[in-house]
Motif scaffolding. Structure first.
Motif, mmCIF file in Angstrom:
data_model
loop_
_atom_site.group_PDB
_atom_site.id
_atom_site.type_symbol
_atom_site.label_atom_id
_atom_site.label_comp_id
_atom_site.label_asym_id
_atom_site.label_seq_id
_atom_site.Cartn_x
_atom_site.Cartn_y
_atom_site.Cartn_z
ATOM 1 N N ALA A 304 4.158 7.714 23.721
ATOM 2 C CA ALA A 304 3.550 7.255 22.468
ATOM 3 C C ALA A 304 4.373 7.753 21.293
ATOM 4 O O ALA A 304 4.845 8.890 21.306
ATOM 5 C CB ALA A 304 2.118 7.769 22.376
ATOM 6 N N CYS A 305 4.533 6.933 20.300
ATOM 7 C CA CYS A 305 5.293 7.369 19.121
ATOM 8 C C CYS A 305 4.404 8.267 18.275
ATOM 9 O O CYS A 305 3.181 8.232 18.394
ATOM 10 C CB CYS A 305 5.805 6.161 18.350
ATOM 11 N N PRO A 306 5.005 9.064 17.428
ATOM 12 C CA PRO A 306 4.177 10.005 16.648
ATOM 13 C C PRO A 306 3.416 9.319 15.511
ATOM 14 O O PRO A 306 2.579 9.952 14.890
ATOM 15 C CB PRO A 306 5.213 10.980 16.088
ATOM 16 N N SER A 307 3.724 8.068 15.264
ATOM 17 C CA SER A 307 3.206 7.255 14.152
ATOM 18 C C SER A 307 3.886 7.661 12.848
ATOM 19 O O SER A 307 4.377 8.788 12.708
ATOM 20 C CB SER A 307 1.679 7.317 14.017
ATOM 21 N N CYS A 308 3.935 6.696 11.911
ATOM 22 C CA CYS A 308 4.566 6.945 10.609
ATOM 23 C C CYS A 308 4.031 5.912 9.634
ATOM 24 O O CYS A 308 3.086 5.199 9.947
ATOM 25 C CB CYS A 308 6.081 6.862 10.734
ATOM 26 N N GLY A 309 4.657 5.789 8.504
ATOM 27 C CA GLY A 309 4.195 4.845 7.489
ATOM 28 C C GLY A 309 4.200 3.396 7.965
ATOM 29 O O GLY A 309 3.515 2.548 7.407
ATOM 30 N N ARG A 310 4.991 3.082 8.984
ATOM 31 C CA ARG A 310 5.044 1.700 9.474
ATOM 32 C C ARG A 310 3.924 1.368 10.450
ATOM 33 O O ARG A 310 3.745 0.206 10.805
ATOM 34 C CB ARG A 310 6.337 1.493 10.275
ATOM 35 N N THR A 311 3.248 2.395 10.930
ATOM 36 C CA THR A 311 2.254 2.208 11.987
ATOM 37 C C THR A 311 1.231 1.154 11.585
ATOM 38 O O THR A 311 0.712 1.188 10.471
ATOM 39 C CB THR A 311 1.548 3.541 12.278
ATOM 40 N N LEU A 312 0.962 0.204 12.506
ATOM 41 C CA LEU A 312 0.098 -0.924 12.163
ATOM 42 C C LEU A 312 -1.346 -0.732 12.610
ATOM 43 O O LEU A 312 -2.160 -1.609 12.407
ATOM 44 C CB LEU A 312 0.680 -2.200 12.773
ATOM 45 N N VAL A 336 2.453 3.409 24.106
ATOM 46 C CA VAL A 336 1.635 2.982 22.973
ATOM 47 C C VAL A 336 2.461 3.247 21.720
ATOM 48 O O VAL A 336 2.738 4.406 21.377
ATOM 49 C CB VAL A 336 0.292 3.748 22.927
ATOM 50 N N MET A 337 2.899 2.176 21.064
ATOM 51 C CA MET A 337 3.828 2.318 19.946
ATOM 52 C C MET A 337 3.271 1.644 18.690
ATOM 53 O O MET A 337 2.709 0.551 18.765
ATOM 54 C CB MET A 337 5.180 1.664 20.291
ATOM 55 N N GLY A 338 3.472 2.304 17.565
ATOM 56 C CA GLY A 338 2.970 1.774 16.309
ATOM 57 C C GLY A 338 3.637 0.467 15.920
ATOM 58 O O GLY A 338 3.032 -0.398 15.284
ATOM 59 N N CYS A 339 4.900 0.278 16.248
ATOM 60 C CA CYS A 339 5.615 -0.959 15.943
ATOM 61 C C CYS A 339 6.811 -1.056 16.868
ATOM 62 O O CYS A 339 7.072 -0.159 17.650
ATOM 63 C CB CYS A 339 6.054 -0.991 14.478
ATOM 64 N N ILE A 340 7.560 -2.137 16.763
ATOM 65 C CA ILE A 340 8.659 -2.316 17.702
ATOM 66 C C ILE A 340 10.000 -2.245 16.951
ATOM 67 O O ILE A 340 11.010 -2.771 17.379
ATOM 68 C CB ILE A 340 8.482 -3.645 18.482
ATOM 69 N N VAL A 341 9.982 -1.512 15.820
ATOM 70 C CA VAL A 341 11.135 -1.526 14.913
ATOM 71 C C VAL A 341 12.463 -1.236 15.617
ATOM 72 O O VAL A 341 13.470 -1.856 15.331
ATOM 73 C CB VAL A 341 10.889 -0.589 13.703
ATOM 74 N N ASN A 342 12.461 -0.318 16.529
ATOM 75 C CA ASN A 342 13.729 0.038 17.173
ATOM 76 C C ASN A 342 13.931 -0.628 18.534
ATOM 77 O O ASN A 342 14.771 -0.214 19.314
ATOM 78 C CB ASN A 342 13.830 1.557 17.323
HETATM 79 FE FE1 SF4 Z 1 6.814 4.571 13.123
HETATM 80 FE FE2 SF4 Z 1 7.200 2.392 14.598
HETATM 81 FE FE3 SF4 Z 1 8.506 4.652 15.178
HETATM 82 FE FE4 SF4 Z 1 5.916 4.500 15.647
HETATM 83 S S1 SF4 Z 1 7.493 3.258 16.635
HETATM 84 S S2 SF4 Z 1 6.979 6.196 14.639
HETATM 85 S S3 SF4 Z 1 5.224 3.235 13.944
HETATM 86 S S4 SF4 Z 1 8.731 3.401 13.323
#
Ligand code: SF4
Length: 396
Positions: A304-312, A336-342
């Protein structure tokens, strides 16, 4: 078939001989064994049976019980019989304390393994004026230890049972302290002396431990014993633990710092996390350490990602929901990821992904392939459907 270079990241474990403790094997390339100790009084037969069973049911594979007197040794015989009749034959280790040779011999008839502490086999009288031992004095005590230990070694040997030589930093014998200091060397020499006695009696079902409450001391002692044993052609498995690690978050981190560091180096065949909490609390910590290192897989691995400002979406809440719905499955990796940016590679090649797509929508992945986009409130339900469709679901 990819032409990309690969790198083997599996831990290469130190080669050790297999030592059987009832129906469980320590060392010899077998999975790292999880153990703990009940804290009931051994004289309380029903309480002890219940305690052992409780631990065994949640994954404690070998259970240790303290045996401070002959009455306790006899009680353990009853505990063992009751376990066999009412539950199953759980492998038991008896912890026998100083001056306990007769007790150890008695208890060795009833259970699979005896743990002794070399530091408690003391024949030297503490002498405040003494600063050293001559070689003759040192060896004379060594002979006495051998004589004392022999009946126990012979009993275990003849029954095909095993012994843990459990050295503790806090309880080294005086002559070891004076000769080698309060050091990892003193701990190692103490263990080697006992190993040699056992070998001279043709007994090699041995497991060795070098516990200390300070992690750097424990690390040094285990590394040194592994090195010394390798040099001497001794291939005994090691039992890892940090004593008196305390409780709560720091107790867990301290235990993990010691145990995992050694396991990552390939050292260690069985572990105990010692917490000042109910022993049942130790078992999940052991399995988490083993799973994190890729040594045993007993639960779902969540990425799981740590979440950040992009988290949806509310990542903490969703991870909790996904975990509650899927934690009974084994052998799966779920991201479980907040977004798929990378890109989906960030999901560490999990089997399934639950990824924020656009506000209010989730993308579900199988491996790196995006399978479908669903409204957020249907996310967990659809993830379960996807797993079910792949026939990887089992009912909780
Ligand atoms: Fe932020 Fe997206 Fe990375 Fe999660 S996966 S930490 S929401 S950039």
């Amino acid at each position: 078939t990819s032409s990309q270079p690969t790198f083997d990241t599996t831990i290469k474990r130190r080669k050790t001989r297999p030592v059987k403790v009832g129906n469980v094997t320590i060392g010899g390339g077998y999975p790292v064994v999880v153990q703990s100790m009940i804290n009931e009084d051994t004289l309380d037969i029903d309480g002890s049976v219940a305690g052992i069973r409780r631990l065994h049911e949640i994954g404690c594979e070998i259970v240790r019980v303290t045996v401070p007197s002959m009455a306790h040794a006899k009680a353990l015989a009853e505990i063992k019989q009751k376990l066999i009749k009412t539950y199953q034959d759980v492998p038991i280790v008896a912890d026998v304390h100083h001056n306990g040779l007769k007790i150890a011999v008695e208890v060795s008839k009833h259970i699979e393994k005896v743990r002794i502490n070399p530091g408690l086999y003391v024949f030297e009288k503490p002498n405040v004026n003494r600063t050293e031992y001559t070689k003759a004095e040192f060896d004379e005590i060594g002979d006495k230890i051998r004589e004392t230990l022999e009946p126990l070694v012979v009993s275990l040997r003849d029954q095909g049972k095993s012994m843990r030589i459990g050295v503790n930093h806090g309880s080294l014998a005086e002559r070891m302290l004076f000769t080698y200091g309060d050091t990892p060397e003193g701990m190692v020499e103490s263990a080697i002396e006992f190993i040699r006695i056992c070998e001279s009696l043709d007994f090699r079902n041995l497991v060795i431990s070098m516990k200390a409450s300070r992690v750097p001391v424990m690390l040094a002692a285990y590394r040194l014993i592994a090195k010394r044993m390798d040099e001497l052609g001794m291939d005994y498995p090691l039992h890892l633990g940090v004593t008196e690690a305390g409780d709560g978050e720091y107790g867990r981190i301290k235990s993990t710092a010691g145990i995992a560091t050694l396991l990552a180096d390939g050292i260690g065949d069985t572990i105990r996390v010692s917490l000042t909490e109910a022993p049942e609390k130790e078992i999940p910590v052991c399995y988490s350490i083993l799973q994190a290192l890729g040594l045993r897989k007993t639960m779902v691995e969540y990425v799981a990602c740590p979440s950040c400002g992009r988290t949806l979406f509310n990542l903490e809440e969703v991870l909790h929901k996904v975990r509650e719905a899927t934690k009974h499955l084994t052998g799966l990796d779920i991201a479980v990821m907040g977004c798929i940016v990378n890109g989906p590679g960030e999901m560490a090649d999990a089997d399934y992904g639950y990824v924020g797509k656009t506000p209010g929508y989730i993308s579900l992945y199988r491996g790196r392939e995006e399978i479908k986009k669903v409204p957020e409130d249907k996310g967990v339900e659809e993830l379960i459907n996807l797993i079910k469709g792949d026939e990887r679901w089992v009912e909780p």
